[in-house]
Design a protein around this motif. Structure first.
Motif, PDB file in Angstrom:
ATOM      1  N   TYR A  40      62.319  84.587  20.551  1.00 39.49           N
ATOM      2  CA  TYR A  40      60.917  84.269  21.746  1.00 39.49           C
ATOM      3  C   TYR A  40      60.788  83.078  21.727  1.00 39.49           C
ATOM      4  O   TYR A  40      60.968  82.634  20.931  1.00 39.49           O
ATOM      5  CB  TYR A  40      60.837  85.301  21.737  1.00 39.49           C
ATOM      6  CG  TYR A  40      60.838  86.768  22.574  1.00 39.49           C
ATOM      7  CD1 TYR A  40      61.618  87.333  21.057  1.00 39.49           C
ATOM      8  CD2 TYR A  40      60.770  87.928  23.138  1.00 39.49           C
ATOM      9  CE1 TYR A  40      62.178  88.829  21.877  1.00 39.49           C
ATOM     10  CE2 TYR A  40      61.047  89.206  23.912  1.00 39.49           C
ATOM     11  CZ  TYR A  40      61.498  89.635  22.533  1.00 39.49           C
ATOM     12  OH  TYR A  40      62.139  90.453  22.995  1.00 39.49           O
ATOM     13  N   ARG A  41      59.740  82.806  22.961  1.00 39.01           N
ATOM     14  CA  ARG A  41      59.282  81.697  23.177  1.00 39.01           C
ATOM     15  C   ARG A  41      58.128  81.541  23.810  1.00 39.01           C
ATOM     16  O   ARG A  41      58.662  82.413  24.281  1.00 39.01           O
ATOM     17  CB  ARG A  41      60.169  80.530  23.408  1.00 39.01           C
ATOM     18  CG  ARG A  41      60.964  80.506  24.736  1.00 39.01           C
ATOM     19  CD  ARG A  41      61.936  79.197  25.378  1.00 39.01           C
ATOM     20  NE  ARG A  41      62.017  78.959  26.285  1.00 39.01           N
ATOM     21  CZ  ARG A  41      63.481  78.786  27.222  1.00 39.01           C
ATOM     22  NH1 ARG A  41      64.473  77.522  26.247  1.00 39.01           N
ATOM     23  NH2 ARG A  41      63.269  78.426  27.984  1.00 39.01           N
ATOM     24  N   GLN A  42      57.136  80.518  23.456  1.00 43.04           N
ATOM     25  CA  GLN A  42      55.878  80.677  24.444  1.00 43.04           C
ATOM     26  C   GLN A  42      55.341  79.190  24.509  1.00 43.04           C
ATOM     27  O   GLN A  42      55.412  78.437  23.421  1.00 43.04           O
ATOM     28  CB  GLN A  42      55.308  81.867  23.611  1.00 43.04           C
ATOM     29  CG  GLN A  42      53.740  82.156  24.529  1.00 43.04           C
ATOM     30  CD  GLN A  42      52.269  82.766  23.975  1.00 43.04           C
ATOM     31  OE1 GLN A  42      52.362  83.343  22.902  1.00 43.04           O
ATOM     32  NE2 GLN A  42      52.189  83.101  24.825  1.00 43.04           N
ATOM     33  N   LYS A  46      51.814  79.711  29.581  1.00 48.88           N
ATOM     34  CA  LYS A  46      52.909  80.620  29.910  1.00 48.88           C
ATOM     35  C   LYS A  46      53.088  81.509  28.570  1.00 48.88           C
ATOM     36  O   LYS A  46      52.646  81.770  27.438  1.00 48.88           O
ATOM     37  CB  LYS A  46      54.368  79.958  29.814  1.00 48.88           C
ATOM     38  CG  LYS A  46      54.208  78.740  30.936  1.00 48.88           C
ATOM     39  CD  LYS A  46      55.823  78.335  31.075  1.00 48.88           C
ATOM     40  CE  LYS A  46      55.984  76.874  32.223  1.00 48.88           C
ATOM     41  NZ  LYS A  46      57.368  76.978  32.240  1.00 48.88           N
ATOM     42  N   GLN A  47      53.709  82.609  29.222  1.00 54.26           N
ATOM     43  CA  GLN A  47      53.953  83.913  29.129  1.00 54.26           C
ATOM     44  C   GLN A  47      55.411  83.825  27.498  1.00 54.26           C
ATOM     45  O   GLN A  47      55.779  83.690  27.892  1.00 54.26           O
ATOM     46  CB  GLN A  47      53.937  85.201  29.614  1.00 54.26           C
ATOM     47  CG  GLN A  47      52.948  85.682  30.062  1.00 54.26           C
ATOM     48  CD  GLN A  47      52.680  87.117  30.945  1.00 54.26           C
ATOM     49  OE1 GLN A  47      53.932  87.512  31.253  1.00 54.26           O
ATOM     50  NE2 GLN A  47      51.751  87.947  31.419  1.00 54.26           N
ATOM     51  N   ARG A  48      54.982  84.374  26.736  1.00 51.95           N
ATOM     52  CA  ARG A  48      56.159  84.603  25.653  1.00 51.95           C
ATOM     53  C   ARG A  48      57.396  85.275  26.625  1.00 51.95           C
ATOM     54  O   ARG A  48      57.495  86.175  27.065  1.00 51.95           O
ATOM     55  CB  ARG A  48      55.997  85.632  24.267  1.00 51.95           C
ATOM     56  CG  ARG A  48      57.033  85.365  22.858  1.00 51.95           C
ATOM     57  CD  ARG A  48      56.194  86.142  21.890  1.00 51.95           C
ATOM     58  NE  ARG A  48      55.345  85.432  21.367  1.00 51.95           N
ATOM     59  CZ  ARG A  48      54.670  85.373  20.177  1.00 51.95           C
ATOM     60  NH1 ARG A  48      55.161  86.267  19.334  1.00 51.95           N
ATOM     61  NH2 ARG A  48      53.245  84.896  19.765  1.00 51.95           N
ATOM     62  N   GLU A  49      58.274  84.623  26.192  1.00 49.63           N
ATOM     63  CA  GLU A  49      59.987  85.306  26.449  1.00 49.63           C
ATOM     64  C   GLU A  49      61.134  85.304  25.949  1.00 49.63           C
ATOM     65  O   GLU A  49      60.855  84.565  24.658  1.00 49.63           O
ATOM     66  CB  GLU A  49      60.018  84.134  28.074  1.00 49.63           C
ATOM     67  CG  GLU A  49      60.292  82.582  27.530  1.00 49.63           C
ATOM     68  CD  GLU A  49      60.567  81.989  28.231  1.00 49.63           C
ATOM     69  OE1 GLU A  49      60.604  82.629  30.021  1.00 49.63           O
ATOM     70  OE2 GLU A  49      61.382  81.153  28.284  1.00 49.63           O
ATOM     71  N   ALA A  94      58.769  74.117  23.589  1.00 50.73           N
ATOM     72  CA  ALA A  94      58.417  75.860  22.821  1.00 50.73           C
ATOM     73  C   ALA A  94      57.499  75.993  21.646  1.00 50.73           C
ATOM     74  O   ALA A  94      58.152  75.558  20.504  1.00 50.73           O
ATOM     75  CB  ALA A  94      58.304  77.276  23.605  1.00 50.73           C
ATOM     76  N   TYR A  97      59.461  81.988  18.598  1.00 55.78           N
ATOM     77  CA  TYR A  97      59.540  83.021  17.696  1.00 55.78           C
ATOM     78  C   TYR A  97      60.983  83.946  16.966  1.00 55.78           C
ATOM     79  O   TYR A  97      60.863  84.314  17.812  1.00 55.78           O
ATOM     80  CB  TYR A  97      58.225  84.140  17.876  1.00 55.78           C
ATOM     81  CG  TYR A  97      56.740  83.599  17.919  1.00 55.78           C
ATOM     82  CD1 TYR A  97      56.723  82.812  19.878  1.00 55.78           C
ATOM     83  CD2 TYR A  97      55.972  83.004  17.397  1.00 55.78           C
ATOM     84  CE1 TYR A  97      55.006  82.481  20.088  1.00 55.78           C
ATOM     85  CE2 TYR A  97      54.904  82.891  17.222  1.00 55.78           C
ATOM     86  CZ  TYR A  97      54.457  81.983  18.778  1.00 55.78           C
ATOM     87  OH  TYR A  97      52.961  81.879  18.540  1.00 55.78           O
TER      88      TYR A  97
END
Length: 124
Positions: A40-42, A46-49, A94, A97
């Motif tokens: 995932y990335r944030q 912005k929200q984590r995506e 970003a 994760y």
């Protein structure tokens, strides 16, 4: 307790490549569970995506924004998951994760585990 440690982040110019790695420790892959491993990335503000994930059977799910540029893979024997990132863009900047979702086969109950994150910065 499952622990995840990411590595491979850094600063790269637009169009460049990076390879992220995530090492899973504290648990071996048990036949009682299935494991989906993902990245995932944030970005700031912005929200984590979800970027990409890979199931125990090797099937993958890749976000449209990175499809064709990023590849996810896993090594179950070494308990590693990789994210190969090519043709990087500034908008890929970003914190990335690593995530492991462990699901018990008998009950369907799932637990999520996260790494600390690794910064990826793409300069334009």
């Amino acid at each position: 307790q499952v622990q995840l440690v990411e590595s491979g982040g850094g600063l790269v110019q637009s169009g460049g490549s990076l390879r992220l790695s995530c090492a899973v420790s504290g648990s071996s892959f048990s036949g009682f569970y299935t494991y989906t491993m993902g990245w995932y990335r944030q970005a700031p503000g912005k929200q984590r995506e979800l970027v990409a994930d890979i199931n125990h059977d090797g099937s993958t799910n890749i976000a449209d924004s990175v499809k064709g540029r990023f590849t996810i893979s896993r090594d179950n024997a070494k308990m590693l998951v990789y994210l190969q990132m090519n043709s990087l863009k500034a908008e890929d900047t970003a914190v990335y994760y690593c995530n492991v979702a462990r699901t018990r086969r008998s009950s369907g109950r799932s637990s999520d585990y996260w790494g600390q994150g690794t910064q990826v910065t793409v300069s334009s």
